[in-house]
Write a protein that holds these residues in place. Structure first.
Motif, PDB file in Angstrom:
ATOM      1  N   GLN A 476      25.126 -28.836   2.980  1.00 37.94           N
ATOM      2  CA  GLN A 476      23.760 -28.914   3.494  1.00 37.94           C
ATOM      3  C   GLN A 476      23.735 -29.663   4.833  1.00 37.94           C
ATOM      4  OE1 GLN A 476      20.786 -30.566   0.819  1.00 37.94           O
ATOM      5  NE2 GLN A 476      19.394 -28.955   1.507  1.00 37.94           N
ATOM      6  N   LYS A 477      24.548 -30.715   4.911  1.00 38.46           N
ATOM      7  CA  LYS A 477      24.617 -31.463   6.167  1.00 38.46           C
ATOM      8  C   LYS A 477      25.169 -30.594   7.288  1.00 38.46           C
ATOM      9  CE  LYS A 477      24.985 -36.118   4.280  1.00 38.46           C
ATOM     10  NZ  LYS A 477      25.878 -37.258   4.049  1.00 38.46           N
ATOM     11  N   LEU A 478      26.085 -29.698   6.931  1.00 40.70           N
ATOM     12  CA  LEU A 478      26.646 -28.788   7.933  1.00 40.70           C
ATOM     13  C   LEU A 478      25.547 -27.848   8.461  1.00 40.70           C
ATOM     14  CD1 LEU A 478      29.585 -28.397   8.984  1.00 40.70           C
ATOM     15  CD2 LEU A 478      29.667 -26.352   7.556  1.00 40.70           C
ATOM     16  N   ALA A 479      24.712 -27.377   7.548  1.00 41.78           N
ATOM     17  CA  ALA A 479      23.589 -26.523   7.961  1.00 41.78           C
ATOM     18  C   ALA A 479      22.638 -27.308   8.871  1.00 41.78           C
ATOM     19  CB  ALA A 479      22.856 -25.999   6.740  1.00 41.78           C
ATOM     20  N   ILE A 480      22.476 -28.586   8.555  1.00 43.18           N
ATOM     21  CA  ILE A 480      21.615 -29.448   9.380  1.00 43.18           C
ATOM     22  C   ILE A 480      22.250 -29.652  10.752  1.00 43.18           C
ATOM     23  CG2 ILE A 480      20.644 -31.772   9.596  1.00 43.18           C
ATOM     24  CD1 ILE A 480      20.520 -31.788   6.461  1.00 43.18           C
ATOM     25  N   ALA A 481      23.578 -29.849  10.766  1.00 38.87           N
ATOM     26  CA  ALA A 481      24.283 -30.017  12.044  1.00 38.87           C
ATOM     27  C   ALA A 481      24.088 -28.790  12.916  1.00 38.87           C
ATOM     28  CB  ALA A 481      25.768 -30.247  11.797  1.00 38.87           C
ATOM     29  N   ARG A 482      24.133 -27.620  12.286  1.00 41.39           N
ATOM     30  CA  ARG A 482      23.929 -26.357  13.015  1.00 41.39           C
ATOM     31  C   ARG A 482      22.543 -26.350  13.657  1.00 41.39           C
ATOM     32  NH1 ARG A 482      26.355 -23.097   9.405  1.00 41.39           N
ATOM     33  NH2 ARG A 482      24.509 -22.736   8.156  1.00 41.39           N
ATOM     34  N   ALA A 483      21.570 -26.782  12.892  1.00 35.69           N
ATOM     35  CA  ALA A 483      20.193 -26.796  13.412  1.00 35.69           C
ATOM     36  C   ALA A 483      20.054 -27.824  14.533  1.00 35.69           C
ATOM     37  CB  ALA A 483      19.223 -27.106  12.290  1.00 35.69           C
ATOM     38  N   PHE A 484      20.701 -28.961  14.390  1.00 33.28           N
ATOM     39  CA  PHE A 484      20.639 -30.009  15.418  1.00 33.28           C
ATOM     40  C   PHE A 484      21.373 -29.591  16.690  1.00 33.28           C
ATOM     41  CE2 PHE A 484      20.027 -33.832  12.344  1.00 33.28           C
ATOM     42  CZ  PHE A 484      18.652 -33.649  12.421  1.00 33.28           C
ATOM     43  N   TYR A 485      22.425 -28.801  16.498  1.00 32.16           N
ATOM     44  CA  TYR A 485      23.283 -28.432  17.630  1.00 32.16           C
ATOM     45  C   TYR A 485      22.538 -27.558  18.646  1.00 32.16           C
ATOM     46  CZ  TYR A 485      27.211 -26.589  20.269  1.00 32.16           C
ATOM     47  OH  TYR A 485      28.059 -26.249  21.277  1.00 32.16           O
ATOM     48  N   LYS A 486      21.617 -26.766  18.153  1.00 30.51           N
ATOM     49  CA  LYS A 486      20.929 -25.790  19.022  1.00 30.51           C
ATOM     50  C   LYS A 486      20.142 -26.506  20.112  1.00 30.51           C
ATOM     51  CE  LYS A 486      18.267 -21.545  18.506  1.00 30.51           C
ATOM     52  NZ  LYS A 486      17.792 -20.557  17.551  1.00 30.51           N
ATOM     53  N   ASN A 487      20.235 -25.934  21.319  1.00 29.96           N
ATOM     54  CA  ASN A 487      19.555 -26.542  22.475  1.00 29.96           C
ATOM     55  C   ASN A 487      18.161 -25.971  22.704  1.00 29.96           C
ATOM     56  OD1 ASN A 487      21.420 -28.396  23.441  1.00 29.96           O
ATOM     57  ND2 ASN A 487      22.662 -26.738  24.307  1.00 29.96           N
ATOM     58  N   ASN A 488      17.372 -26.707  23.457  1.00 27.14           N
ATOM     59  CA  ASN A 488      16.040 -26.244  23.894  1.00 27.14           C
ATOM     60  C   ASN A 488      15.142 -25.821  22.744  1.00 27.14           C
ATOM     61  OD1 ASN A 488      16.975 -26.550  26.542  1.00 27.14           O
ATOM     62  ND2 ASN A 488      17.853 -24.479  26.471  1.00 27.14           N
ATOM     63  N   VAL A 489      15.247 -26.534  21.646  1.00 27.07           N
ATOM     64  CA  VAL A 489      14.434 -26.164  20.480  1.00 27.07           C
ATOM     65  C   VAL A 489      13.048 -26.773  20.597  1.00 27.07           C
ATOM     66  CG1 VAL A 489      14.253 -26.394  17.980  1.00 27.07           C
ATOM     67  CG2 VAL A 489      16.475 -25.971  19.033  1.00 27.07           C
ATOM     68  N   GLU A 490      12.037 -25.965  20.292  1.00 22.18           N
ATOM     69  CA  GLU A 490      10.664 -26.486  20.342  1.00 22.18           C
ATOM     70  C   GLU A 490      10.003 -26.498  18.981  1.00 22.18           C
ATOM     71  OE1 GLU A 490       8.302 -25.116  23.500  1.00 22.18           O
ATOM     72  OE2 GLU A 490       9.950 -25.248  24.940  1.00 22.18           O
ATOM     73  N   LEU A 491      10.671 -25.834  18.017  1.00 20.62           N
ATOM     74  CA  LEU A 491      10.110 -25.822  16.672  1.00 20.62           C
ATOM     75  C   LEU A 491      11.247 -25.898  15.653  1.00 20.62           C
ATOM     76  CD1 LEU A 491       7.829 -25.291  14.568  1.00 20.62           C
ATOM     77  CD2 LEU A 491       8.123 -22.860  15.013  1.00 20.62           C
ATOM     78  N   TYR A 492      11.255 -26.966  14.874  1.00 21.07           N
ATOM     79  CA  TYR A 492      12.248 -27.105  13.793  1.00 21.07           C
ATOM     80  C   TYR A 492      11.591 -26.698  12.483  1.00 21.07           C
ATOM     81  CZ  TYR A 492      15.430 -29.661  16.861  1.00 21.07           C
ATOM     82  OH  TYR A 492      16.279 -30.008  17.865  1.00 21.07           O
ATOM     83  N   LEU A 493      12.300 -25.884  11.714  1.00 21.05           N
ATOM     84  CA  LEU A 493      11.791 -25.459  10.408  1.00 21.05           C
ATOM     85  C   LEU A 493      12.817 -25.868   9.351  1.00 21.05           C
ATOM     86  CD1 LEU A 493      10.695 -21.835  11.451  1.00 21.05           C
ATOM     87  CD2 LEU A 493       9.179 -23.806  11.116  1.00 21.05           C
ATOM     88  N   PHE A 494      12.498 -26.864   8.561  1.00 21.86           N
ATOM     89  CA  PHE A 494      13.444 -27.364   7.557  1.00 21.86           C
ATOM     90  C   PHE A 494      12.904 -27.119   6.150  1.00 21.86           C
ATOM     91  CE2 PHE A 494      16.464 -30.615   9.701  1.00 21.86           C
ATOM     92  CZ  PHE A 494      16.548 -29.825  10.834  1.00 21.86           C
TER      93      PHE A 494
END
Ligand SMILES: Nc1ncnc2c1ncn2[C@@H]1O[C@H](COP(=O)(O)OP(=O)(O)OP(=O)(O)O)[C@@H](O)[C@H]1O
Ligand SMILES: [Mg+2]
Length: 570
Positions: A476-494
């Motif tokens: 799950q943390k790896l999936a979170i790392a993937r989401a954090f890694y993305k640049n120029n994000v304006e909307l996080y959906l967790f």
């Protein structure tokens, strides 16, 4: 006749498409096959020449003998050569078509496609036969050409003895082929309509052999169940297929008898001709061998054209899938996500009657932190999938900066959002690749951020690839790392990105999330109510309806919400 024309066009298109994979491979086959076709006739012709000369008692010339020997050599060399080239072509074709399938998959924007079992059937029909169908199209076409050339040359040879025999062979050939095609079509259709059962059978095998099922399948002892289910499906699938096979055999038998009768009459006729002195004895050998070769070529032609027809039916499905347009993307570009509004949004999954989201209207401003809470099945994940533009509302609209989300380019929107889904994907690449997909920089930082500072980014994941496995929380943390890694994000959906995390990690997650997403909008789903305090507003969902959309403090006045909150701390 029209049908034949359409199949010819289909054949032409298929050949054009598939020969592109390897032009020289196709070219060599195209050269070899006609040569192979003419060889048998040449052999018979040279034997006949030799025997005629011998019978006449004239001086024996070596040249026909040498000609015969050379042809024999060629006839022996060509088959292994065509086998080798076909093998090479097969590999190249599979790679090419697989790449096309990946391209096609990338065109699919709406997940609705994956909710439809017909799609799986189409894909399965194409994929399960991918390893042999395309090359068969080329090989069968060429072998048909080969048989046609052989047969024609043999018929010409036979025509020299008698005119009616070639005609009789052709008259038998036509109905024989047509009947075969019909049965073949029936067989193919049966195969296609049985596809769902075949898929179920494959699934049973997957349960038995796949690591994901290994624990439960043993402790719940599902193997007897699997076997019983397998045989049950097998019998339903194969009853029909056997019926068709028996019919195929029956029809083939009838035509074999007919063509044998034709040959027999021809032979008797020939004997009488020789007896009455109209034909010389030397011709008997040539005639008999031409006849046998012609009959076998005509049976070969029926069989091979039958297989080609079968391949064409597969090709039809393949081209249909390839031509299917999935690109129904919007056309408006966006560069930022400011305001998100839901206007009376309702949603039912494809092929389902039940609405899982009912008349939802709300607005979210840029930078707001929104928590979604509600019981299992209340529609939280569904709402998130709609916000991620993976499904479109059945009625109502989602507006981004006052534009209908349907009209916005998927790529533009997706470039601005970063998700962690409840059922996130466990990519089995190296740790680094499954976070960044080959971009190297910044991976370690993302790992640090998501609470996996000790994980080596080079580490290969997946036991089936000789790699290692992670714990549930680490995945799950790896999936979170993937989401954090993305640049120029304006909307996080967790979506319950904290469900497998320990208390400490959970705390860290929200802290980092708030830190990282300072200006960005964050929407997260959670069952653990401590995190709702971090939100500006909470969406309280119940059975697809919004029962409350307000700050946590205000919502506590709602009796149901308050009890949902309090229950966790009792
Ligand atoms: N792909 C699907 N096709 C049909 N129905 C679905 C699908 N996915 C979910 N549902 C149904 O939609 C409803 C809402 O599901 P959803 O996953 O949004 O619930 P949730 O609030 O996220 O629940 P949970 O807390 O268990 O994650 C459920 O009744 C479920 O049965
Ligand atoms: Mg959910």
């Amino acid at each position: 006749m029209r049908k034949f024309k359409s199949y010819f066009l289909l054949l032409f298109e298929g050949l054009k498409t598939f020969s592109k994979a390897s032009r020289w491979g196709t070219f060599v086959l195209v050269i070899l096959v006609p040569i192979e076709a003419l060889v048998p006739t040449g052999i018979i012709f040279s034997i006949q020449k030799v025997t005629t000369e011998l019978a006449k008692g004239s001086v024996f010339s070596m040249s026909w003998g040498i000609f015969w020997a050379v042809l024999l050599l060629i006839s022996n060399i060509i088959p292994p050569a065509t086998t080798a080239i076909s093998g090479y072509l097969t590999d190249v074709l599979i790679a090419n078509i697989n790449q096309k399938l990946i391209d096609k998959a990338s065109e699919i924007k709406s997940l609705e496609v994956f909710e439809n079992d017909e799609f799986y059937n189409d894909v399965e029909t194409v994929r399960s036969e991918l390893s042999w169908r395309p090359v068969n199209l080329i090989v069968f076409t060429l072998s048909n050409v080969r048989y046609i050339i052989s047969l024609l040359s043999l018929l010409v040879l036979l025509f020299n003895y008698t005119w009616w025999l070639p005609l009789a062979i052709v008259i038998v050939l036509v109905p024989q082929s047509l009947i075969h095609y019909r049965i073949q079509q029936e067989a193919f259709e049966t195969l296609v309509t049985r596809r769902p059962e075949a898929r179920k059978m494959n699934y049973l095998l997957e349960i038995a052999l796949n690591r994901d099922y290994a624990k439960e399948s043993r402790l719940f002892n599902v193997f007897d169940f699997l076997k019983k289910r397998y045989w049950k499906l097998f019998y339903t699938v194969h009853k029909e297929e056997n019926r068709i096979r028996m019919r195929q055999f029956g029809i083939a038998l009838i035509f074999i008898i007919i063509s044998s009768l034709v040959s027999m009459f021809a032979f008797i006729y020939l004997v009488f001709q020789v007896r009455s002195g109209k034909l010389s004895l030397g011709i008997v050998v040539g005639f008999a061998s031409s006849l046998v070769a012609a009959i076998s070529a005509s049976n070969g032609l029926v069989e091979e054209s039958d297989l080609l027809y079968d391949t064409l039916m597969w090709l039809e499905k393949y081209l249909k899938l390839m031509r299917k347009s999935f690109t129904e993307s919007g056309y408006k570009s966006i560069t930022e996500i400011n305001q998100i509004s839901l206007d009376n949004v309702s949603f039912a999954y494809p092929k389902e009657n039940q609405k899982v989201l009912k008349s939802i209207s709300l607005g979210i401003k840029k930078g707001e932190k929104i928590a979604i809470v509600g019981q299992n099945g209340s529609g939280k994940s569904t709402l998130l999938k709609l916000l991620a533009d993976l499904f479109t509302p059945t009625s109502g609209q989602i507006l981004i900066n006052n534009e209908d989300l349907r009209e916005i380019k998927h790529e533009d929107y997706w470039a601005k959002i970063s998700p962690v889904f409840q059922d996130f994907s466990r990519f089995k690449f190296s740790v680094g690749d499954s976070i960044s997909f080959e971009e190297k920089t910044g991976v370690d930082e993302a790992l640090q951020f998501s609470g996996l500072p000790d994980l080596n980014s080079e580490l290969q994941l997946g036991k089936e690839f000789g790699g290692t496995d992670l714990s549930g929380g680490q995945w799950q943390k790896l999936a979170i790392a993937r989401a954090f890694y993305k640049n120029n994000v304006e909307l996080y959906l967790f979506d319950e990105a904290n469900s497998a995390l320990d208390v400490h990690s959970e705390k860290q997650l929200y802290q980092k999330l708030m830190e990282l997403s300072a200006g960005a909008t964050v929407i997260w789903i959670t069952h653990r109510m401590t995190s709702v305090k971090l939100s500006d507003k909470v969406i309280y969902l119940d059975k697809g309806k919004v029962l409350g959309f307000d700050s946590h403090e205000n919502l506590l006045k709602n009796e149901n919400y308050a009890s949902l909150y309090r229950e966790q701390f009792e």
